[in-house]
Design a protein around this motif. Sequence first.
Motif, short mmCIF file in Angstrom:
data_model
loop_
_atom_site.label_atom_id
_atom_site.label_comp_id
_atom_site.label_asym_id
_atom_site.label_seq_id
_atom_site.Cartn_x
_atom_site.Cartn_y
_atom_site.Cartn_z
N ASP A 126 0.82 -1.21 0.00
CA ASP A 126 0.00 0.00 0.00
C ASP A 126 0.87 1.27 0.00
O ASP A 126 2.08 1.21 0.16
CB ASP A 126 -0.95 0.02 1.20
N ILE A 127 0.22 2.40 -0.18
CA ILE A 127 0.90 3.69 -0.27
C ILE A 127 1.62 4.04 1.03
O ILE A 127 2.73 4.58 1.02
CB ILE A 127 -0.12 4.80 -0.63
N LEU A 131 5.53 5.30 1.59
CA LEU A 131 5.89 6.57 2.23
C LEU A 131 6.78 6.36 3.45
O LEU A 131 7.75 7.09 3.66
CB LEU A 131 4.62 7.34 2.63
N ASP A 132 6.47 5.33 4.24
CA ASP A 132 7.31 5.01 5.41
C ASP A 132 8.73 4.67 4.99
O ASP A 132 9.70 5.15 5.59
CB ASP A 132 6.72 3.81 6.19
N ASN A 179 5.36 15.56 -8.48
CA ASN A 179 4.92 16.01 -7.16
C ASN A 179 4.37 14.79 -6.41
O ASN A 179 4.23 13.71 -7.00
CB ASN A 179 3.89 17.15 -7.26
N GLU A 180 4.07 14.96 -5.13
CA GLU A 180 3.68 13.80 -4.31
C GLU A 180 2.43 13.10 -4.84
O GLU A 180 2.37 11.87 -4.87
CB GLU A 180 3.48 14.21 -2.85
N LYS A 181 1.46 13.88 -5.28
CA LYS A 181 0.22 13.29 -5.79
C LYS A 181 0.49 12.43 -7.03
O LYS A 181 0.00 11.30 -7.16
CB LYS A 181 -0.80 14.38 -6.12
N LEU A 186 1.23 6.95 -9.37
CA LEU A 186 2.07 6.00 -10.11
C LEU A 186 2.30 4.73 -9.28
O LEU A 186 2.17 3.61 -9.79
CB LEU A 186 3.42 6.64 -10.46
N ILE A 187 2.62 4.90 -7.99
CA ILE A 187 2.86 3.76 -7.11
C ILE A 187 1.60 2.91 -6.99
O ILE A 187 1.64 1.68 -7.08
CB ILE A 187 3.33 4.22 -5.70
N SER A 188 0.46 3.59 -6.80
CA SER A 188 -0.83 2.90 -6.68
C SER A 188 -1.13 2.07 -7.94
O SER A 188 -1.58 0.93 -7.87
CB SER A 188 -1.94 3.93 -6.45
#
Length: 350
Positions: A126-127, A131-132, A179-181, A186-188
Motif C-alpha cells: 500500500d501507499i 511513504l514510510d 509532485n507527491e500526488k 504511479l505507485i498505486s
Amino acid sequence: MTLIGMLHHRSDPNNVKKAYAFAAVAKAEGVNFFYFTLGKVNIKKKKILGRTYENGEWIEKEFPFPDVIYNASSPVSHKTEQVFDYLSERVPFTSHSIGDKLSVYNRIKQAKEFEQYLIPFYKLTDIKMFLDMIKHYEKVIIKPLSGHQGGGVVYIEYIEKYGIESYKMNEAGSISSPNEKELLNLISQKIQEQEHLVQKYISSQTESGHVFDFRLHVQKNGEGKWVITSIYPRIGRLGTITSNMGSGGYSTYQDTFLKMEFGDSWYDIKRYLEQFAISFSNHFDSLYEIPLDELGIDVGIDENQKLWLFEVNWRPGPPNIYSVELDVAKNTILYAKYLADKNKQKRGKK
C-alpha cells in the motif's frame, strides 16, 4: 553407460545455442546424450523420440527414459506440464526452482547466517508502506516481484530542503521530478498491475558514476560440490539504475575492473568475492530440501567496500564477454552423471 536427456521447449536443437556444447562435452566425457521436448515423450511405451548429435547433424532416434534429465526450460502448456510432472517423479532432474525474490529473501533472513548482506526490502502492499520506506531511507527502488533483467525497476529519491519536500525519479533512464500526488498515483497503479517490492537503494557505483554489480556464476561439479564458473562485473549505462545486459549494460574482465576501481585493494576484493560465492552457495543450498545445481548471485559493493546481496537467480545465462559455454556444459554434464550414479546406488540399496 549413463544416459542424459536435455529437456527444452524448442523443437529444434539447432535453435538452442548451448545444445551443441552439451552434446560435445557429453561425448568427451563418455556419456550418452540426447535432446528432447515434452511433446515427444510416450508415457505408455516409456520411450522418448529425441535427437542425438552424430556426424555434424542432429539425428532423430528413440530412447528409453534417461538416467537423469537436465531440465533446461519449463513446460509451456497444461498438457506438457502433466508430462513434466510424470517424468520428474520417475527420473532425477538437475534443476529446481528457488522461488521468487520475496521467498528467497525471507529464507535467507530467517536462516540469519547471511542476513547482514541483505538489503532491507518489503512487499509493496500500500501507499503508506511506500511513504514510510522513502521517508526512512530517502532513496529506494521499486521492482516487480517476478521481474528479470532489471525490467520495471524505478529509483525514487526523497529530498527535503528548507522545509520543502520534493521527489526525483529515474525510470529506465528517464529522469523526472513528480509532485507527491503524481508519484503516489504511479505507485498505486504499479501495485494494481502486478506485485512489487520496495527496497532501500544501495549505491554501488564506479568512480565515473556508472552503477555496477558482480555476477557470481556457480555450479555443482562431478562431485556434487559448488565451484565458480565465472565472476564478472556488469556496468550500467550512465544515468541508468541497473547494470543488466538487457537494459544496455556491458561487461568487462574481472581483474581489469577491480584494478581500475579498487587500486591496491583489488586482489583482496577478488578473494572476498570468491570466498563469498562458495560459502553463500553452500549455505543457500542447505535451505532447500532438493539440492540446487546452478546459481547466478548478484552482489554490489558500496563506497565503504561493504558487500550487499542484490539477487539470487536460478538458471543464469553465461556472460557475453567469456566463451564459457563449454565450462557451463562440462559442470552440468558431470553433475548430471553424479546425480545419475547417486540415484542408481540409492535404488540398489532398496
